[in-house]
Design a protein around this motif. Structure first.
Motif, PDB file in Angstrom:
ATOM      1  N   VAL A 343      34.921  56.614  65.544  1.00  0.00           N
ATOM      2  CA  VAL A 343      35.356  57.265  66.779  1.00  0.00           C
ATOM      3  C   VAL A 343      36.741  56.740  67.136  1.00  0.00           C
ATOM      4  N   VAL A 344      37.675  57.657  67.437  1.00  0.00           N
ATOM      5  CA  VAL A 344      39.014  57.274  67.872  1.00  0.00           C
ATOM      6  C   VAL A 344      39.314  58.020  69.171  1.00  0.00           C
ATOM      7  N   ALA A 345      39.666  57.299  70.213  1.00  0.00           N
ATOM      8  CA  ALA A 345      39.979  57.896  71.516  1.00  0.00           C
ATOM      9  C   ALA A 345      41.419  57.558  71.901  1.00  0.00           C
ATOM     10  N   ASP A 346      42.202  58.590  72.185  1.00  0.00           N
ATOM     11  CA  ASP A 346      43.602  58.382  72.573  1.00  0.00           C
ATOM     12  C   ASP A 346      44.135  59.688  73.155  1.00  0.00           C
ATOM     13  N   PHE A 347      45.322  59.652  73.677  1.00  0.00           N
ATOM     14  CA  PHE A 347      45.967  60.855  74.180  1.00  0.00           C
ATOM     15  C   PHE A 347      46.553  61.659  73.015  1.00  0.00           C
ATOM     16  N   GLY A 348      46.342  62.983  73.033  1.00  0.00           N
ATOM     17  CA  GLY A 348      47.030  63.874  72.115  1.00  0.00           C
ATOM     18  C   GLY A 348      46.565  63.897  70.681  1.00  0.00           C
ATOM     19  N   LEU A 349      45.362  63.445  70.390  1.00  0.00           N
ATOM     20  CA  LEU A 349      44.867  63.485  69.008  1.00  0.00           C
ATOM     21  C   LEU A 349      44.556  64.928  68.604  1.00  0.00           C
ATOM     22  N   THR A 350      44.737  65.230  67.301  1.00  0.00           N
ATOM     23  CA  THR A 350      44.521  66.586  66.797  1.00  0.00           C
ATOM     24  C   THR A 350      43.566  66.562  65.617  1.00  0.00           C
ATOM     25  N   LEU A 351      43.225  67.773  65.150  1.00  0.00           N
ATOM     26  CA  LEU A 351      42.376  67.888  63.959  1.00  0.00           C
ATOM     27  C   LEU A 351      43.078  67.320  62.733  1.00  0.00           C
ATOM     28  N   GLY A 352      44.401  67.435  62.703  1.00  0.00           N
ATOM     29  CA  GLY A 352      45.170  66.865  61.595  1.00  0.00           C
ATOM     30  C   GLY A 352      45.020  65.354  61.519  1.00  0.00           C
ATOM     31  N   ASP A 353      44.971  64.698  62.690  1.00  0.00           N
ATOM     32  CA  ASP A 353      44.744  63.247  62.709  1.00  0.00           C
ATOM     33  C   ASP A 353      43.388  62.908  62.101  1.00  0.00           C
ATOM     34  N   LEU A 354      42.373  63.713  62.436  1.00  0.00           N
ATOM     35  CA  LEU A 354      41.030  63.484  61.910  1.00  0.00           C
ATOM     36  C   LEU A 354      41.012  63.624  60.386  1.00  0.00           C
ATOM     37  N   MET A 355      41.623  64.684  59.865  1.00  0.00           N
ATOM     38  CA  MET A 355      41.634  64.900  58.409  1.00  0.00           C
ATOM     39  C   MET A 355      42.409  63.787  57.712  1.00  0.00           C
ATOM     40  N   GLY A 356      43.494  63.338  58.317  1.00  0.00           N
ATOM     41  CA  GLY A 356      44.274  62.261  57.721  1.00  0.00           C
ATOM     42  C   GLY A 356      43.496  60.965  57.643  1.00  0.00           C
ATOM     43  N   ILE A 357      42.773  60.629  58.716  1.00  0.00           N
ATOM     44  CA  ILE A 357      41.967  59.402  58.714  1.00  0.00           C
ATOM     45  C   ILE A 357      40.859  59.487  57.673  1.00  0.00           C
ATOM     46  N   LEU A 358      40.202  60.656  57.562  1.00  0.00           N
ATOM     47  CA  LEU A 358      39.128  60.812  56.572  1.00  0.00           C
ATOM     48  C   LEU A 358      39.656  60.666  55.152  1.00  0.00           C
ATOM     49  N   HIS A 359      40.828  61.247  54.859  1.00  0.00           N
ATOM     50  CA  HIS A 359      41.430  61.103  53.525  1.00  0.00           C
ATOM     51  C   HIS A 359      41.741  59.640  53.240  1.00  0.00           C
ATOM     52  N   GLN A 360      42.333  58.957  54.212  1.00  0.00           N
ATOM     53  CA  GLN A 360      42.664  57.551  54.034  1.00  0.00           C
ATOM     54  C   GLN A 360      41.402  56.720  53.824  1.00  0.00           C
ATOM     55  N   PHE A 361      40.372  57.029  54.598  1.00  0.00           N
ATOM     56  CA  PHE A 361      39.116  56.296  54.538  1.00  0.00           C
ATOM     57  C   PHE A 361      38.467  56.427  53.160  1.00  0.00           C
ATOM     58  N   PHE A 362      38.324  57.662  52.674  1.00  0.00           N
ATOM     59  CA  PHE A 362      37.658  57.873  51.396  1.00  0.00           C
ATOM     60  C   PHE A 362      38.512  57.425  50.218  1.00  0.00           C
ATOM     61  N   ASN A 363      39.821  57.527  50.320  1.00  0.00           N
ATOM     62  CA  ASN A 363      40.678  57.036  49.244  1.00  0.00           C
ATOM     63  C   ASN A 363      40.503  55.540  49.035  1.00  0.00           C
ATOM     64  N   LYS A 364      40.317  54.796  50.136  1.00  0.00           N
ATOM     65  CA  LYS A 364      40.094  53.361  50.020  1.00  0.00           C
ATOM     66  C   LYS A 364      38.772  53.072  49.307  1.00  0.00           C
ATOM     67  N   LEU A 365      37.825  53.983  49.409  1.00  0.00           N
ATOM     68  CA  LEU A 365      36.547  53.827  48.733  1.00  0.00           C
ATOM     69  C   LEU A 365      36.611  54.269  47.278  1.00  0.00           C
ATOM     70  N   GLY A 366      37.668  54.979  46.905  1.00  0.00           N
ATOM     71  CA  GLY A 366      37.799  55.477  45.534  1.00  0.00           C
ATOM     72  C   GLY A 366      37.326  56.904  45.367  1.00  0.00           C
ATOM     73  N   ILE A 367      37.014  57.587  46.474  1.00  0.00           N
ATOM     74  CA  ILE A 367      36.611  58.989  46.431  1.00  0.00           C
ATOM     75  C   ILE A 367      37.798  59.829  46.884  1.00  0.00           C
ATOM     76  N   THR A 368      38.397  60.559  45.945  1.00  0.00           N
ATOM     77  CA  THR A 368      39.647  61.269  46.254  1.00  0.00           C
ATOM     78  C   THR A 368      39.470  62.778  46.385  1.00  0.00           C
ATOM     79  N   LYS A 369      38.378  63.330  45.839  1.00  0.00           N
ATOM     80  CA  LYS A 369      38.165  64.776  45.886  1.00  0.00           C
ATOM     81  C   LYS A 369      37.410  65.148  47.163  1.00  0.00           C
ATOM     82  N   LEU A 370      38.126  65.651  48.152  1.00  0.00           N
ATOM     83  CA  LEU A 370      37.524  66.016  49.434  1.00  0.00           C
ATOM     84  C   LEU A 370      37.817  67.466  49.772  1.00  0.00           C
TER      85      LEU A 370
END
Length: 464
Positions: A343-370
């Protein structure tokens, strides 16, 4: 076993002396590396009481690389003076009447093994200039053992059936058994794949600056699990065939009354720009105790707590813990599983921020195909399902859900109007299956999972 010739030479040296030998002296006299003599000593010790070896430590001074250079070529000062051309130079440029290279003289004494002629102050001064270093040398004092012999006889390590049948064991020497030896470590006690990936997920969250939420309450009220998330009371997920309800205690009674009233109103009458669901909201439904169906109930509690602060501050929360669903067990469903929530709470967050965090998160795990697919959730809008490609199944597998929390959920809590909250919930089991190439739930959680599976193993075998 060390070199046989070196071992025999060492035994011959020991035989010729009455007291004993220092392994360092033996190495110097033979012109071999000291470690070779140490290896010969270890080999003889393995044969029994052939020799006695007492380890000793001594300190001596050695020249550093720069010290060796000065001992050979002279100190830097002396080399400067020696570089004066034959025709000379004006005295005003070089005021030297007579040069005595004391630094080189001291280093030469050390090089010749006469460091004792120098005072400690002189040694320390050269050490500060990194021309000398004090070295600790470990050596062995070698003496004859009770079974000393210059002839090496290999000791047997196993009593074979042939020796017993022929009687040859009577004439052979056996290596003593060490009954205190630990033996070969058993190949057991490995961490379960779920625990390995859970630890990795947690570390990734912490690296990304998230704070872990307290998730130690498996029992939750329907209010926090459903109502606070703007999930209507007639939603199918709240039926008995999807949720485990408690019989004792059956109801919860402690709620923030002003917040409960705002939740009731937004459900039944609307508000905050929403028309609501237009139904008769009942406190009895909200009071029912259940086994939590998702850790989003914890997120709701944390966001409500955040809203009570005098001044809003951006936050990043995560949790990894068990949740419960009244599911029929199959290859992709469990009645009890682990949910990862961010969960991330802040002013002005968008769907693009969510997709970017998910890509970063899974890439660190070694899962790149999303892949992301639009979806519907009662408490997020817009919403997305998250898919990852499973190499073993050769298809895209859903690994989680995500979205932006609706104003009807956030504003009744008391959060400022400009604050947006992006969130995602992921199953711990499915990313683990993708990482390890596990094809079904039974392989993952069954008691026959091969415990010898190492961390980077591509597959998990199911023993029959």
């Amino acid at each position: 076993m060390a070199d046989t010739g070196l071992v025999e030479t060492l035994l011959q040296r020991v035989e010729k002396v009455d007291g004993g030998l220092d392994s360092q002296d033996v190495a110097t006299s033979l012109g071999v590396d000291h470690q070779a003599i140490v290896g010969a000593v270890k080999s003889l010790q393995a044969l029994g009481d052939v020799i006695s070896a007492e380890q000793r430590s001594s300190k001596h001074w050695e020249l550093t690389g720069e010290g060796c250079e000065i001992a050979e070529q002279g100190s830097h000062e002396a080399r400067v003076v020696s570089s004066i051309p034959e025709e000379g130079m004006p005295q005003s440029q070089l005021m030297v009447e007579r040069l005595e290279d004391l630094v080189r003289d001291k280093l030469l004494l050390v090089q010749k093994g006469q460091a004792s002629q120098l005072e400690e102050k002189e040694k320390n001064e050269l050490k500060k200039r990194k021309l000398l270093s004090e070295v600790t040398v470990k050596s062995y004092w070698i003496t004859k053992g009770s079974c000393f012999s210059t002839t090496i006889t290999k000791q047997e390590t196993e009593l074979t059936p042939e020796m017993i049948a022929s009687g040859s064991w009577k004439e052979k020497k056996f290596k003593p058994y060490n009954f205190e030896a630990m033996g070969v470590a058993l190949d057991c006690g490995h961490l379960h794949p779920l625990m390995k990936v859970r630890t990795q997920f947690r570390q990734i969250f912490l690296e990304m600056g998230f704070t872990e939420m307290p998730t130690n309450n498996f029992i939750e009220s329907s209010f926090w699990n459903f109502d606070s998330l703007f999930q209507p009371q007639q939603h199918p997920a709240r039926d008995q065939h999807d949720t485990f309800f408690l019989s004792d205690p059956a109801q919860a009674h402690e709620f923030p009354q002003d917040y409960l009233e705002r939740v009731r109103k937004v459900h039944s009458e609307g508000g905050f720009g929403s028309q609501g669901y237009k139904y008769d909201w009942k406190i009895e439904e909200a009071q029912k105790n259940i086994l939590r169906t998702h850790t989003t109930a914890v997120s709701a509690r944390m966001l409500y707590k955040l809203a009570q602060q005098e001044k809003f501050t951006p936050v990043k929360y995560f949790s990894i813990d068990r949740v419960f669903r009244n599911e029929t067990l199959d290859a992709t469903h469990l009645a009890e599983f682990h949910q990862i929530e961010g969960v991330v709470a802040d002013f002005g967050l968008t769907l693009g921020d969510l997709m970017g965090i998910l890509h970063q998160f899974f890439n660190k795990l070694g899962i790149t195909k999303l892949r992301f697919k639009p979806a519907y959730n009662p408490y997020t809008e817009p919403s997305m399902e998250v898919f990852s490609y499973h190499e073993g199944l050769k298809k895209w597998v859903e690994v989680g859900n995500s979205g932006m929390f609706r104003p009807e959920m956030l504003l009744p809590m008391g959060l400022p109007e400009g604050v947006t909250v992006i969130a995602w919930g992921l199953s711990l089991e499915r990313p683990t299956m993708i990482k390890y190439g596990i094809n079904n739930i039974r392989e993952l959680v069954g008691h026959k999972v091969n415990l010898q599976m190492v961390y980077d193993s591509p597959v998990c075998r199911l023993d029959s």
